[in-house]
Design an enzyme around this catalytic site. Sequence first.
Site, PDB file in Angstrom:
ATOM      1  N   PHE A   1      28.766 -28.476  13.537  1.00  0.00           N
ATOM      2  CA  PHE A   1      29.012 -27.451  12.521  1.00  0.00           C
ATOM      3  C   PHE A   1      28.690 -28.105  11.170  1.00  0.00           C
ATOM      4  O   PHE A   1      28.811 -29.323  11.035  1.00  0.00           O
ATOM      5  CB  PHE A   1      30.468 -26.955  12.581  1.00  0.00           C
ATOM      6  CG  PHE A   1      30.724 -25.868  11.580  1.00  0.00           C
ATOM      7  CD1 PHE A   1      30.175 -24.615  11.765  1.00  0.00           C
ATOM      8  CD2 PHE A   1      31.460 -26.109  10.434  1.00  0.00           C
ATOM      9  CE1 PHE A   1      30.361 -23.613  10.814  1.00  0.00           C
ATOM     10  CE2 PHE A   1      31.659 -25.110   9.484  1.00  0.00           C
ATOM     11  CZ  PHE A   1      31.105 -23.865   9.675  1.00  0.00           C
ATOM     12  N   THR A   2      28.301 -27.294  10.194  1.00  0.00           N
ATOM     13  CA  THR A   2      27.782 -27.850   8.921  1.00  0.00           C
ATOM     14  C   THR A   2      28.731 -28.881   8.295  1.00  0.00           C
ATOM     15  O   THR A   2      28.344 -30.024   8.043  1.00  0.00           O
ATOM     16  CB  THR A   2      27.533 -26.719   7.904  1.00  0.00           C
ATOM     17  OG1 THR A   2      28.712 -25.917   7.828  1.00  0.00           O
ATOM     18  CG2 THR A   2      26.354 -25.856   8.309  1.00  0.00           C
TER      19      THR A   2
ATOM     20  N   LYS B   1      40.110 -18.808  10.351  1.00  0.00           N
ATOM     21  CA  LYS B   1      39.607 -18.053  11.511  1.00  0.00           C
ATOM     22  C   LYS B   1      40.720 -17.931  12.553  1.00  0.00           C
ATOM     23  O   LYS B   1      41.252 -16.854  12.763  1.00  0.00           O
ATOM     24  CB  LYS B   1      38.387 -18.749  12.097  1.00  0.00           C
ATOM     25  CG  LYS B   1      37.240 -18.812  11.097  1.00  0.00           C
ATOM     26  CD  LYS B   1      36.511 -20.109  11.155  1.00  0.00           C
ATOM     27  CE  LYS B   1      35.573 -20.227   9.975  1.00  0.00           C
ATOM     28  NZ  LYS B   1      34.876 -21.504   9.998  1.00  0.00           N
TER      29      LYS B   1
ATOM     30  N   TYR C   1      58.311 -27.747  -1.937  1.00  0.00           N
ATOM     31  CA  TYR C   1      57.272 -28.794  -1.894  1.00  0.00           C
ATOM     32  C   TYR C   1      57.405 -29.564  -0.581  1.00  0.00           C
ATOM     33  O   TYR C   1      56.434 -29.848   0.099  1.00  0.00           O
ATOM     34  CB  TYR C   1      57.423 -29.734  -3.084  1.00  0.00           C
ATOM     35  CG  TYR C   1      56.321 -30.777  -3.134  1.00  0.00           C
ATOM     36  CD1 TYR C   1      55.153 -30.547  -3.864  1.00  0.00           C
ATOM     37  CD2 TYR C   1      56.445 -31.985  -2.448  1.00  0.00           C
ATOM     38  CE1 TYR C   1      54.133 -31.481  -3.896  1.00  0.00           C
ATOM     39  CE2 TYR C   1      55.429 -32.920  -2.474  1.00  0.00           C
ATOM     40  CZ  TYR C   1      54.282 -32.673  -3.199  1.00  0.00           C
ATOM     41  OH  TYR C   1      53.276 -33.598  -3.220  1.00  0.00           O
TER      42      TYR C   1
ATOM     43  N   ARG D   1      21.674 -19.092   9.005  1.00  0.00           N
ATOM     44  CA  ARG D   1      22.044 -20.270   9.784  1.00  0.00           C
ATOM     45  C   ARG D   1      20.751 -20.806  10.380  1.00  0.00           C
ATOM     46  O   ARG D   1      20.349 -20.456  11.466  1.00  0.00           O
ATOM     47  CB  ARG D   1      23.033 -19.907  10.909  1.00  0.00           C
ATOM     48  CG  ARG D   1      24.380 -19.437  10.409  1.00  0.00           C
ATOM     49  CD  ARG D   1      25.376 -20.530  10.077  1.00  0.00           C
ATOM     50  NE  ARG D   1      25.225 -21.188   8.815  1.00  0.00           N
ATOM     51  CZ  ARG D   1      26.218 -21.812   8.162  1.00  0.00           C
ATOM     52  NH1 ARG D   1      27.429 -21.816   8.660  1.00  0.00           N
ATOM     53  NH2 ARG D   1      25.992 -22.445   7.047  1.00  0.00           N
TER      54      ARG D   1
ATOM     55  N   ASP E   1      37.437 -28.927  18.278  1.00  0.00           N
ATOM     56  CA  ASP E   1      37.415 -28.074  17.085  1.00  0.00           C
ATOM     57  C   ASP E   1      37.740 -26.658  17.560  1.00  0.00           C
ATOM     58  O   ASP E   1      36.918 -25.991  18.192  1.00  0.00           O
ATOM     59  CB  ASP E   1      36.030 -28.127  16.425  1.00  0.00           C
ATOM     60  CG  ASP E   1      35.946 -27.269  15.165  1.00  0.00           C
ATOM     61  OD1 ASP E   1      36.795 -26.381  14.983  1.00  0.00           O
ATOM     62  OD2 ASP E   1      35.011 -27.487  14.365  1.00  0.00           O
TER      63      ASP E   1
ATOM     64  N   PHE F   1      22.743 -25.018   1.002  1.00  0.00           N
ATOM     65  CA  PHE F   1      22.749 -23.563   1.182  1.00  0.00           C
ATOM     66  C   PHE F   1      23.832 -22.879   0.366  1.00  0.00           C
ATOM     67  O   PHE F   1      23.716 -21.710   0.026  1.00  0.00           O
ATOM     68  CB  PHE F   1      22.905 -23.205   2.675  1.00  0.00           C
ATOM     69  CG  PHE F   1      24.190 -23.677   3.291  1.00  0.00           C
ATOM     70  CD1 PHE F   1      24.293 -24.955   3.802  1.00  0.00           C
ATOM     71  CD2 PHE F   1      25.299 -22.838   3.356  1.00  0.00           C
ATOM     72  CE1 PHE F   1      25.483 -25.392   4.387  1.00  0.00           C
ATOM     73  CE2 PHE F   1      26.483 -23.265   3.937  1.00  0.00           C
ATOM     74  CZ  PHE F   1      26.585 -24.548   4.442  1.00  0.00           C
TER      75      PHE F   1
HETATM   76  C1  PLP Z   1      34.728 -22.750   9.705  1.00  0.00           C
HETATM   77  C2  PLP Z   1      34.621 -23.883  10.607  1.00  0.00           C
HETATM   78  C3  PLP Z   1      34.978 -25.172  10.195  1.00  0.00           C
HETATM   79  C4  PLP Z   1      35.410 -25.468   8.781  1.00  0.00           C
HETATM   80  O1  PLP Z   1      36.543 -24.766   8.436  1.00  0.00           O
HETATM   81  P1  PLP Z   1      36.826 -24.323   6.908  1.00  0.00           P
HETATM   82  O2  PLP Z   1      38.161 -23.694   6.965  1.00  0.00           O
HETATM   83  O3  PLP Z   1      35.735 -23.388   6.509  1.00  0.00           O
HETATM   84  O4  PLP Z   1      36.798 -25.556   6.077  1.00  0.00           O
HETATM   85  C5  PLP Z   1      34.872 -26.178  11.115  1.00  0.00           C
HETATM   86  N1  PLP Z   1      34.440 -25.948  12.370  1.00  0.00           N
HETATM   87  C6  PLP Z   1      34.087 -24.734  12.790  1.00  0.00           C
HETATM   88  C7  PLP Z   1      33.628 -24.525  14.192  1.00  0.00           C
HETATM   89  C8  PLP Z   1      34.158 -23.658  11.934  1.00  0.00           C
HETATM   90  O5  PLP Z   1      33.791 -22.427  12.364  1.00  0.00           O
END
Ligand code: PLP
Length: 481
Positions: free
Chosen positions: A132-133, A265, A80, A388, A222, A454
């Site tokens: 980004f969303t 990613k 933990y 998108r 980001d 979405f």
């Molecule tokens: C995917 C993504 C996020 C959010 O990440 P999650 O792991 O899906 O919560 C933020 N910014 C960018 C540019 C992304 O591609």
Amino acid sequence: MKDIRFYSGENIPLERHKVRIVQKLYLLPVEERLKKLQEAKSNLYLLHNKDIFLDMLTDSGVNALSDNQLAAMMNADDAYAGSESFYELEDKVKELFGMDHFLPAHQGRGCEKVLADLLVKPGNIIPMNYHFTTTKSHIVRCGGEVVELLPPEALECESDLKFKGNIDIDLLKDVLAKDHQRIPYVRLEAGTNLIGGQPFSLDNLKQTSAVCRSYKIPLVLDASLLQDNLYFMKKEDPDCKDLTLRQITKKIGDLSDIIYFSARKLGFARGGGIVLREGPLVVPLKELIVLNEGFHTYGGMSVKDIAAITVGLDETMDMEIISQGPSFIKYMVDELAKRGVPVVTPPGGLGCHLNALEFVPNIPQEQYPAAALSAAVYLAGGIRGMERGTLSEDRNPDGTERLASMELLRCAIPRRVFTLSQVKFAIDRIHWLWENRDLIEGLQFTLEPKILRFFVGELEPVSDWQEKIVRRFQQDFGDSL
Ligand SMILES: *Cc1c(COP(=O)(O)O)cnc(C)c1O
């Protein structure tokens, strides 16, 4: 990295790995695909994975693991508090970005939540190259407003601009001169997701950083799609030609104040985290991490994922590994463009993006052309892409539609997952659909959530156009799948 040339002169990307674990795929007959699409209310997020042949929805959390990642996962230290696997990841992040602290989160949006909770106050504005969303939703939730500073050329689908993700420095200077008191941070997104996985250049980052520092406003990077941005920097950016990927990454760290990323990613794994230097933000951010994500040596991640990220970040420093995504994407984009299909150019990272405004110009934006196209592509080949466009925007406070500046269908190419023949199949079916595009019509909501609609919204076709596509498919393909 040296290219591999074929004696025949054929110009195709070549897998630089071998496949040692496989998962069987199923391609349903077209009439079954229609049934599954109807059950999913024409929203491909609501499909079951088993009913999909090629899942090109996203590159998020669906990348193939390497042998070294799997080995590290077996050996992860479960605790933990104080997991050794966490400290190894922290050391790796410090080594690559040259920063002092790593605060783990369960995924990218967890980082966005705590950053927005701490930094964004009602009435603030957050300048950025593009939103980004989830980023935007968290900023808006905290009473902030997103201001996008891409030059208009970056939003043109067809272009030969190499660094479409570059923020417009003059616009940034204007906004800061006018409004710096309302600006808690400036955000730059690597591999700008919603405009087609497009990179920024090192010089653009340098200039952005200098402007921010002249106002003492932090620059938040980001880095979720940093892998692709690094690839394009190394390949196309004259300022990076003589630098190694590690040197470029270190420079990116030096020029940023806070870096956060989705490790679904970056790092070929699952998870996320915030990276920053020593300073007054560390303790309050850590408090929010512990409150929202988990103790600050796991942050909502499993230790196995933590171990996989450490190895994955190291693999990101290998051009042969990170070239795979962009080179397969380039192949798909180039081949579709040859067939006249409207695609976003130049090819970016993340995936191949179809331009729905040209593919289905008959569909008004209020009927979600990119979402309609995504449903049609599923019917054509059991392929799941991601809308998108306007459907990915939430409505304005007065209830009117916020029409997106681009209507794209993204066919993501998760890292190291698909082979060339699978990419060829996708090209073939999208080409068929292009030849039959007159059949595609719009969608309308039957259930519309207020936030991030979405993801779970339910829709229906405005006519029986989906049945028509199935009939045309049966005419052309007979009883073939
Ligand atoms: C995917 C993504 C996020 C959010 O990440 P999650 O792991 O899906 O919560 C933020 N910014 C960018 C540019 C992304 O591609």
